[in-house]
Design a protein around this motif. Structure first.
Motif, PDB file in Angstrom:
ATOM      1  N   UNK A   1      39.198   9.986  23.841  1.00  0.00           N
ATOM      2  CA  UNK A   1      39.926  10.572  22.710  1.00  0.00           C
ATOM      3  C   UNK A   1      41.184  11.331  23.149  1.00  0.00           C
ATOM      4  N   UNK A   2      41.419  11.425  24.452  1.00  0.00           N
ATOM      5  CA  UNK A   2      42.585  12.157  24.960  1.00  0.00           C
ATOM      6  C   UNK A   2      43.873  11.368  24.731  1.00  0.00           C
ATOM      7  N   UNK A   3      44.968  12.088  24.743  1.00  0.00           N
ATOM      8  CA  UNK A   3      46.295  11.491  24.564  1.00  0.00           C
ATOM      9  C   UNK A   3      46.563  10.434  25.628  1.00  0.00           C
ATOM     10  N   UNK A   4      47.150   9.320  25.215  1.00  0.00           N
ATOM     11  CA  UNK A   4      47.545   8.265  26.143  1.00  0.00           C
ATOM     12  C   UNK A   4      48.886   8.655  26.766  1.00  0.00           C
ATOM     13  N   UNK A   5      48.917   8.734  28.099  1.00  0.00           N
ATOM     14  CA  UNK A   5      50.143   9.111  28.816  1.00  0.00           C
ATOM     15  C   UNK A   5      50.928   7.896  29.293  1.00  0.00           C
ATOM     16  N   UNK A   6      50.240   6.781  29.450  1.00  0.00           N
ATOM     17  CA  UNK A   6      50.883   5.574  29.959  1.00  0.00           C
ATOM     18  C   UNK A   6      49.857   4.465  30.062  1.00  0.00           C
ATOM     19  N   UNK A   7      50.186   3.442  30.835  1.00  0.00           N
ATOM     20  CA  UNK A   7      49.258   2.333  30.987  1.00  0.00           C
ATOM     21  C   UNK A   7      49.420   1.674  32.353  1.00  0.00           C
ATOM     22  N   UNK A   8      48.390   0.934  32.740  1.00  0.00           N
ATOM     23  CA  UNK A   8      48.391   0.176  33.987  1.00  0.00           C
ATOM     24  C   UNK A   8      48.062  -1.272  33.662  1.00  0.00           C
ATOM     25  N   UNK A   9      48.658  -2.176  34.387  1.00  0.00           N
ATOM     26  CA  UNK A   9      48.453  -3.605  34.145  1.00  0.00           C
ATOM     27  C   UNK A   9      47.254  -4.125  34.936  1.00  0.00           C
TER      28      UNK A   9
END
Length: 129
Positions: free
Chosen positions: A75-83
């Motif tokens: 439920x925490x804020x999404x800071x970025x992503x990984x492929x």
């Protein structure tokens, strides 16, 4: 049931004694100052600093983009992503919300954020935070 408990206790005591005997006389790892250089930190501080700068290599094993979150919870804020198949550096692990039965999360090294251990394969053990 009492006999089984005695067997387990005996086994545990024997194992502990064996480990103690194996480690007896093993030198402790202590940082040594380099001759001619001023030491910036005490050995205890240096070992803590080294542990904090250490990381474990991992790889994203999800089939889709993996979210990097601000805390170890879904439920925490999404800071970025990984492929998928992206290599990552992991600082430490902690318990968080469960993702497909796995409640371990990894803190990323060198950048803010957490990723679920369910979708990251670590090549060597990751220390606890």
């Amino acid at each position: 049931m009492g006999q089984r408990n005695k067997q387990v206790q005996t086994l545990m005591a024997t194992a502990a004694l064996g480990v103690g005997l194996l480690l007896q006389g093993a030198p402790a790892a202590v940082a040594q100052p380099v001759p001619g250089e001023a030491s910036a930190a005490a050995p205890e501080e240096a070992s803590v600093e080294a542990a904090q700068s250490a990381y474990v290599q991992g790889v994203v094993v999800s089939r889709v983009t993996l979210h990097v979150r601000a805390r170890a919870t879904t439920s925490a804020q999404v800071l970025g992503s990984l492929e998928p198949s992206e290599k990552v550096k992991l600082s430490c692990q902690a318990k968080g919300s469960s993702v497909e039965g796995n409640n371990i999360w990894y803190r990323l090294h060198g950048e803010p954020g957490w990723v679920s251990a369910r979708f990251v394969h670590n090549y060597t053990p990751v220390r606890w935070c």
